[in-house]
Design an enzyme around this catalytic site. Structure first.
Site, PDB file in Angstrom:
ATOM      1  N   HIS A  16      -5.494   6.730  -5.133  1.00 19.90           N
ATOM      2  CA  HIS A  16      -5.093   6.824  -6.467  1.00 19.90           C
ATOM      3  C   HIS A  16      -5.680   5.724  -7.310  1.00 19.90           C
ATOM      4  O   HIS A  16      -5.843   5.898  -8.675  1.00 19.90           O
ATOM      5  CB  HIS A  16      -3.593   6.983  -6.942  1.00 19.90           C
ATOM      6  CG  HIS A  16      -2.932   8.196  -6.142  1.00 19.90           C
ATOM      7  ND1 HIS A  16      -3.258   9.612  -6.361  1.00 19.90           N
ATOM      8  CD2 HIS A  16      -2.059   8.379  -5.236  1.00 19.90           C
ATOM      9  CE1 HIS A  16      -2.788  10.385  -5.642  1.00 19.90           C
ATOM     10  NE2 HIS A  16      -1.990   9.767  -4.938  1.00 19.90           N
ATOM     11  N   HIS A  49      -7.973   9.548   1.751  1.00 17.89           N
ATOM     12  CA  HIS A  49      -7.877  10.936   1.905  1.00 17.89           C
ATOM     13  C   HIS A  49      -8.828  11.526   1.497  1.00 17.89           C
ATOM     14  O   HIS A  49      -8.892  11.766   0.278  1.00 17.89           O
ATOM     15  CB  HIS A  49      -6.474  11.422   1.529  1.00 17.89           C
ATOM     16  CG  HIS A  49      -6.307  12.979   1.848  1.00 17.89           C
ATOM     17  ND1 HIS A  49      -5.222  13.518   1.619  1.00 17.89           N
ATOM     18  CD2 HIS A  49      -6.953  14.104   2.439  1.00 17.89           C
ATOM     19  CE1 HIS A  49      -5.108  14.896   2.049  1.00 17.89           C
ATOM     20  NE2 HIS A  49      -6.383  15.071   2.395  1.00 17.89           N
ATOM     21  N   ARG A  55     -10.984  15.543  -5.231  1.00 18.92           N
ATOM     22  CA  ARG A  55     -10.190  15.088  -6.371  1.00 18.92           C
ATOM     23  C   ARG A  55      -9.994  13.690  -6.544  1.00 18.92           C
ATOM     24  O   ARG A  55      -9.849  13.316  -7.816  1.00 18.92           O
ATOM     25  CB  ARG A  55      -8.874  15.907  -6.474  1.00 18.92           C
ATOM     26  CG  ARG A  55      -7.709  15.347  -5.600  1.00 18.92           C
ATOM     27  CD  ARG A  55      -6.558  15.800  -5.689  1.00 18.92           C
ATOM     28  NE  ARG A  55      -6.279  17.419  -5.495  1.00 18.92           N
ATOM     29  CZ  ARG A  55      -5.168  17.894  -5.172  1.00 18.92           C
ATOM     30  NH1 ARG A  55      -4.052  17.295  -5.297  1.00 18.92           N
ATOM     31  NH2 ARG A  55      -5.224  19.175  -4.979  1.00 18.92           N
ATOM     32  N   GLU A  76      -7.780  10.332   6.268  1.00 18.92           N
ATOM     33  CA  GLU A  76      -6.614  11.352   6.309  1.00 18.92           C
ATOM     34  C   GLU A  76      -7.852  12.755   5.891  1.00 18.92           C
ATOM     35  O   GLU A  76      -8.637  12.572   4.839  1.00 18.92           O
ATOM     36  CB  GLU A  76      -5.692  11.599   5.202  1.00 18.92           C
ATOM     37  CG  GLU A  76      -4.679  10.275   5.544  1.00 18.92           C
ATOM     38  CD  GLU A  76      -3.649  10.262   4.337  1.00 18.92           C
ATOM     39  OE1 GLU A  76      -3.635  11.002   3.148  1.00 18.92           O
ATOM     40  OE2 GLU A  76      -2.854   9.478   4.520  1.00 18.92           O
ATOM     41  N   THR A 107       0.149  15.776  -0.236  1.00 17.39           N
ATOM     42  CA  THR A 107       0.589  16.675   0.834  1.00 17.39           C
ATOM     43  C   THR A 107       1.808  17.091   1.196  1.00 17.39           C
ATOM     44  O   THR A 107       2.671  16.371   1.494  1.00 17.39           O
ATOM     45  CB  THR A 107       0.143  15.552   2.245  1.00 17.39           C
ATOM     46  OG1 THR A 107      -1.053  15.014   1.696  1.00 17.39           O
ATOM     47  CG2 THR A 107      -0.183  16.497   3.633  1.00 17.39           C
ATOM     48  N   GLU A 157       1.954  10.814  12.806  1.00  9.61           N
ATOM     49  CA  GLU A 157       2.597  10.067  11.605  1.00  9.61           C
ATOM     50  C   GLU A 157       3.718  11.203  11.012  1.00  9.61           C
ATOM     51  O   GLU A 157       3.487  12.409  10.781  1.00  9.61           O
ATOM     52  CB  GLU A 157       1.476   9.999  10.644  1.00  9.61           C
ATOM     53  CG  GLU A 157       2.051   9.362   9.281  1.00  9.61           C
ATOM     54  CD  GLU A 157       1.303   8.644   8.406  1.00  9.61           C
ATOM     55  OE1 GLU A 157       0.240   8.405   8.659  1.00  9.61           O
ATOM     56  OE2 GLU A 157       1.589   8.759   7.213  1.00  9.61           O
TER      57      GLU A 157
HETATM   58  N1  PXP Z   1       0.446   9.505   4.809  1.00 12.09           N
HETATM   59  C1  PXP Z   1      -0.069  10.683   4.895  1.00 12.09           C
HETATM   60  C2  PXP Z   1      -0.662  11.215   6.139  1.00 12.09           C
HETATM   61  C3  PXP Z   1      -0.511  11.187   3.420  1.00 12.09           C
HETATM   62  O1  PXP Z   1      -1.014  12.246   3.480  1.00 12.09           O
HETATM   63  C4  PXP Z   1      -0.130  10.381   2.366  1.00 12.09           C
HETATM   64  C5  PXP Z   1      -0.260  10.870   0.922  1.00 12.09           C
HETATM   65  O2  PXP Z   1      -1.797  10.937   0.853  1.00 12.09           O
HETATM   66  C6  PXP Z   1       0.521   9.336   2.708  1.00 12.09           C
HETATM   67  C7  PXP Z   1       1.057   8.618   3.980  1.00 12.09           C
HETATM   68  C8  PXP Z   1       1.100   8.214   1.386  1.00 12.09           C
HETATM   69  O3  PXP Z   1       1.959   8.815   0.722  1.00 12.09           O
HETATM   70  P1  PXP Z   1       2.248   8.212  -0.752  1.00 12.09           P
HETATM   71  O4  PXP Z   1       1.021   8.411  -1.508  1.00 12.09           O
HETATM   72  O5  PXP Z   1       3.408   8.962  -1.365  1.00 12.09           O
HETATM   73  O6  PXP Z   1       2.930   6.689  -0.399  1.00 12.09           O
END
Ligand code: PXP
Length: 243
Positions: A16, A49, A55, A76, A107, A157
């Site tokens: 982000h 990711h 995006r 990811e 996700t 995970e």
């Molecule tokens: N783990 C995986 C596999 C994810 O896809 C994500 C979101 O991209 C996260 C962890 C982290 O999630 P958050 O951004 O809600 O902390």
């Protein structure tokens, strides 16, 4: 007395930072700079990711990160040929296979490893043969854990999204799934929707070796860092007519 149990590792997801950068199309804020700050502050690794629609993270973010960082990078990615080729070219420490749908905001839900064995098997094998540690992002469901073990993925995970939504019984489900992962010989990670308020019970689960956290950390950095950046801008504006 300090606990003898090792703490779970923290992977910081910097997607982000890229979301914010892309809103203006320039190079600020820089996900690589954010990754360095996170590592200096105690993160054990960086998660990003690369989505099919690009995006947030772009291909050059991954290659810059790979060239500049020695800390583990966890990529990811969806289970597609394109992503497998990118992973084999860039060779991150780990790849976490996630489900990906174009119109989702994030996700939503885990990978259906049990229903997609035929697609996943060659992907897990190719990434593993390339020296990449493969993890499957799954719901805390025994059938999915058994499928991951049968696919010979070394890591799972667990999706903590339902737990983060305060669904009853989810913490117990996570604890049981983490214990089953260990019993099956899988290293267990967890993530999604974790915050300062809800992280502790998951971090306390003895079978969870790593947490991956993104959205909340980047949001908290903005909220808690805003006062300092406004003060600095205020001082620059004031100083501009003083000299
Ligand atoms: N783990 C995986 C596999 C994810 O896809 C994500 C979101 O991209 C996260 C962890 C982290 O999630 P958050 O951004 O809600 O902390």
């Amino acid at each position: 007395m300090p606990s003898e149990r090792p703490t779970a590792r923290l992977g910081v997801n910097i997607d982000h930072v890229a979301t914010l950068r892309n809103a203006r199309g320039g190079s600020f804020p820089d996900p690589l700079e954010a990754a360095r700050i996170a590592l200096d502050a105690g993160a054990d690794g960086i998660t990003l990711h690369l989505r099919e629609d690009r995006r947030h993270i772009h291909d050059h973010d991954l290659s810059r990160m790979r060239a500049a960082l020695t800390a583990p990078i966890n990529l990811e990615m969806a289970a597609t040929d394109e992503m497998v080729q990118i992973a084999l070219r860039t060779r991150p420490h780990a790849c976490c296979i996630v489900p990906e749908h174009r119109r989702e905001v994030t996700t939503e839900g885990g990978l259906d490893a049990a229903g997609q064995m035929a697609v996943l098997r060659p992907i897990v094998a190719a990434l593993s043969a390339g020296g990449i540690r493969v993890s499957l992002f799954i719901d805390p469901d025994p059938a999915q854990l058994r499928a991951a073990a049968s696919l010979q993925a070394p890591v799972v995970e667990l999706h903590t999204g339902a737990y983060a939504l305060d669904r009853p019984g989810e913490l117990q489900r996570l604890g049981e799934a983490a214990a089953l992962a260990s019993a099956l010989g899988l290293e267990c990670h967890a993530g999604h929707g974790l915050t300062y308020d809800n992280v502790a019970p998951v971090a306390a689960l003895p079978d969870v070796a790593e947490l991956n956290i993104g959205h909340y950390l980047i949001g908290a950095a903005i909220v808690h860092g805003l006062a300092g950046s406004v003060r600095q801008m205020r001082a620059l504006i004031r100083a501009a007519r003083e000299g």
